[in-house]
Each structure stands twice: as C-alpha cells, then as structure tokens.
Design a protein around this motif. Structure first.
Motif, PDB file in Angstrom:
ATOM      1  N   PHE A  25      10.902  -0.081 -12.297  1.00  0.00           N
ATOM      2  CA  PHE A  25      11.487   1.196 -11.885  1.00  0.00           C
ATOM      3  C   PHE A  25      10.389   2.204 -11.553  1.00  0.00           C
ATOM      4  O   PHE A  25       9.239   2.046 -11.944  1.00  0.00           O
ATOM      5  N   GLY A  26      10.772   3.226 -10.820  1.00  0.00           N
ATOM      6  CA  GLY A  26       9.862   4.311 -10.452  1.00  0.00           C
ATOM      7  C   GLY A  26       9.689   4.488  -8.965  1.00  0.00           C
ATOM      8  O   GLY A  26       9.583   5.610  -8.477  1.00  0.00           O
ATOM      9  N   ILE A  47       0.866  -1.182   0.000  1.00  0.00           N
ATOM     10  CA  ILE A  47       0.000   0.000   0.000  1.00  0.00           C
ATOM     11  C   ILE A  47       0.903   1.233   0.000  1.00  0.00           C
ATOM     12  O   ILE A  47       1.635   1.485   0.962  1.00  0.00           O
ATOM     13  N   ASP A  48       0.871   1.971  -1.090  1.00  0.00           N
ATOM     14  CA  ASP A  48       1.729   3.142  -1.201  1.00  0.00           C
ATOM     15  C   ASP A  48       1.280   4.226  -0.225  1.00  0.00           C
ATOM     16  O   ASP A  48       0.127   4.271   0.207  1.00  0.00           O
ATOM     17  N   VAL A  49       2.211   5.110   0.089  1.00  0.00           N
ATOM     18  CA  VAL A  49       1.909   6.211   0.998  1.00  0.00           C
ATOM     19  C   VAL A  49       0.746   7.053   0.477  1.00  0.00           C
ATOM     20  O   VAL A  49      -0.005   7.648   1.251  1.00  0.00           O
ATOM     21  N   LEU A  50       0.547   7.078  -0.840  1.00  0.00           N
ATOM     22  CA  LEU A  50      -0.529   7.869  -1.425  1.00  0.00           C
ATOM     23  C   LEU A  50      -1.906   7.300  -1.128  1.00  0.00           C
ATOM     24  O   LEU A  50      -2.911   7.982  -1.275  1.00  0.00           O
ATOM     25  N   ARG A  51      -1.971   6.025  -0.700  1.00  0.00           N
ATOM     26  CA  ARG A  51      -3.260   5.381  -0.470  1.00  0.00           C
ATOM     27  C   ARG A  51      -3.501   5.067   1.003  1.00  0.00           C
ATOM     28  O   ARG A  51      -4.499   4.439   1.345  1.00  0.00           O
ATOM     29  N   SER A  69       3.175   3.103  -8.392  1.00  0.00           N
ATOM     30  CA  SER A  69       4.045   4.169  -8.913  1.00  0.00           C
ATOM     31  C   SER A  69       5.287   3.569  -9.569  1.00  0.00           C
ATOM     32  O   SER A  69       6.418   4.009  -9.329  1.00  0.00           O
ATOM     33  N   GLU A  70       5.050   2.584 -10.420  1.00  0.00           N
ATOM     34  CA  GLU A  70       6.157   1.886 -11.071  1.00  0.00           C
ATOM     35  C   GLU A  70       5.821   1.554 -12.523  1.00  0.00           C
ATOM     36  O   GLU A  70       4.664   1.526 -12.919  1.00  0.00           O
ATOM     37  N   ARG A 126      13.231   7.393  -5.469  1.00  0.00           N
ATOM     38  CA  ARG A 126      11.883   7.339  -6.025  1.00  0.00           C
ATOM     39  C   ARG A 126      11.719   8.381  -7.125  1.00  0.00           C
ATOM     40  O   ARG A 126      12.081   9.546  -6.970  1.00  0.00           O
ATOM     41  N   LEU A 127      11.116   7.957  -8.245  1.00  0.00           N
ATOM     42  CA  LEU A 127      10.905   8.837  -9.388  1.00  0.00           C
ATOM     43  C   LEU A 127       9.463   9.291  -9.520  1.00  0.00           C
ATOM     44  O   LEU A 127       9.210  10.410  -9.977  1.00  0.00           O
ATOM     45  N   PHE A 128       8.509   8.433  -9.184  1.00  0.00           N
ATOM     46  CA  PHE A 128       7.102   8.692  -9.472  1.00  0.00           C
ATOM     47  C   PHE A 128       6.246   8.757  -8.214  1.00  0.00           C
ATOM     48  O   PHE A 128       6.493   8.043  -7.242  1.00  0.00           O
ATOM     49  N   TYR A 129       5.220   9.589  -8.298  1.00  0.00           N
ATOM     50  CA  TYR A 129       4.064   9.518  -7.413  1.00  0.00           C
ATOM     51  C   TYR A 129       2.858   9.423  -8.332  1.00  0.00           C
ATOM     52  O   TYR A 129       2.275  10.420  -8.719  1.00  0.00           O
ATOM     53  N   ASN A 130       2.569   8.201  -8.744  1.00  0.00           N
ATOM     54  CA  ASN A 130       1.618   7.830  -9.795  1.00  0.00           C
ATOM     55  C   ASN A 130       2.225   8.125 -11.164  1.00  0.00           C
ATOM     56  O   ASN A 130       3.011   9.061 -11.322  1.00  0.00           O
ATOM     57  N   ASN A 131       1.854   7.315 -12.134  1.00  0.00           N
ATOM     58  CA  ASN A 131       2.454   7.433 -13.466  1.00  0.00           C
ATOM     59  C   ASN A 131       1.517   6.852 -14.520  1.00  0.00           C
ATOM     60  O   ASN A 131       0.645   6.037 -14.211  1.00  0.00           O
TER      61      ASN A 131
END
Length: 218
Positions: A74-75, A6-10, A42-43, A87-92
């Motif tokens: 990646f991401g 579960i990503d931090v965004l969720r 986010s990958e 980390r590269l992405f926060y959703n993509n």
C-alpha cells in the motif's frame, strides 16, 4: 515487483543503482508478517515470514499461500499499475505495527515524508484490511483512522512515529526534532533543534532497559 519502476519523484535524476531504498521494517508476531518500508516505491510491502527459502522462489506456499509474492502492499498504487487506488505517500519511513496492549493495537503507523508538490509530512495510522488481498482495478489501500500534520511539519528524509502507553504519539521529524501529541492532536511536549534526527524511542521510568541510570554502581 517491477524492478524497473521509476517513480515520478526520480524522473529528473534517473536511476542511480539504489533501486528500492528500503528504510525500516516491523514484524507482526500475531500474523507472522513483515512490513517493509520501500522509500523509492513510496510503498509499504507486506511479506509472509513463514515461507521457506524454497517457497520464496515461487508463488505458492507459506501461511498465506503466496510463496515469495507480496501478501499486500500500500501507499502508491501506480507502482503496480493500479489506477483505481488513491496514492498515499510521496516517500515514506518506519512502518510501525502497534503491539498488543497499545491503543490502536493491530494498526500501523507510517511517516509519509511528503516529497511531492506540497512538501508536507503526515503521520498516518492505518487500519489494515482483515483480508490482505490485491484486487485488480480496485482501491486496495488501507483505512486511515488517524493522522497528524501541522504547518511546517516536513522532513524530506528519515523520520518516524511510535505509539506510547498513554495513547499519545511520539513523532520524530528528521530535520526538526521530536513532538508528542495526544489523540486529539494537542502538542504536550516538543523538542526542536538544529541537528538531524533519525528516530526516537520511548522508555517508561520502570523499564529494565534504563534501570542502570538509577544504579549506585560506579
């Protein structure tokens, strides 16, 4: 793949049954690989297209010898507990392998929505590693060779980017419209509207896909 990730965004909303929310893919015919955008991780996941159904159930077989395991990803290194990667992405959205004949052929474009603290979208062009390995405790992220953003470029959903024959990049920002920029990041054309824009594609004037537009047929 940790299906319980579960990503931090969720964290605030919690799981809702939509575990991964894959939203786009690109096929690299030269390497026989599929690039899959997985929004809730986010990958971008890289999958060996050569595996058989049987090989995909184990961790051996296929051109890359990894069976159903991911060849590369990646991401967001935290999705596989790698603390060494950045980390590269926060959703993509929309991983887009640049085909032969295009400037940057072999690289990949990704629209990073930027739903973290910054609320800023970025279009990245990455050069992928020659050897697609996932080494523990190492930075496995690809090299950024070009990127574009500007003030107020932000779309929390959808969006994407494609490379044109002239070297420019056509960017779709889902909540705004379409921007064409040069490699030097000069805006040469722009459309801004109040609608919702999933993705944009380009056709040359001599493309057979639009030949009927100039036809005399009724």
């Amino acid at each position: 793949i940790n299906i319980n990730f579960i990503d931090v965004l969720r964290e605030e909303t919690g799981p809702d049954g939509d575990i991964m929310h894959a939203n786009g893919l690109s096929y690299d015919s030269n390497k026989d690989l599929i690039y899959l955008s997985v929004n809730y991780f986010s990958e971008v996941w890289v999958i060996d297209h050569s595996t058989t159904a049987e090989e995909a159930t184990v961790d051996s077989g296929g051109n890359y010898g990894k069976g159903g395991d991911l060849v590369y990803r990646f991401g967001n290194p935290s999705a596989y507990n790698n603390e060494s990667g950045e980390r590269l992405f926060y959703n993509n959205h929309f991983p887009n392998i640049l085909k032969d004949g295009l400037p940057g052929a072999g690289n990949i474009l990704v629209y990073a929505n930027g739903n973290g603290d910054t609320k800023q979208s970025v279009v990245y062009e990455f050069r992928l590693p020659t050897e697609l390995n996932l080494n523990p405790n190492e930075n496995n992220e690809p090299e950024t060779v070009w990127q574009y953003t500007r003030d107020n470029l932000y779309s929390a959903r959808v969006s994407g980017a494609i490379r044109l024959d002239n070297g420019n990049t056509l960017i779709t920002s889902g909540s705004m419209g379409v921007i064409e920029v040069t490699n030097e990041k000069e805006v040469v054309w722009e459309f801004e509207g109040t609608g919702f824009y999933w993705r944009s594609y380009h056709y040359n004037l001599d493309s057979s896909a639009i030949s009927f537009l100039n036809s005399d047929m009724p």
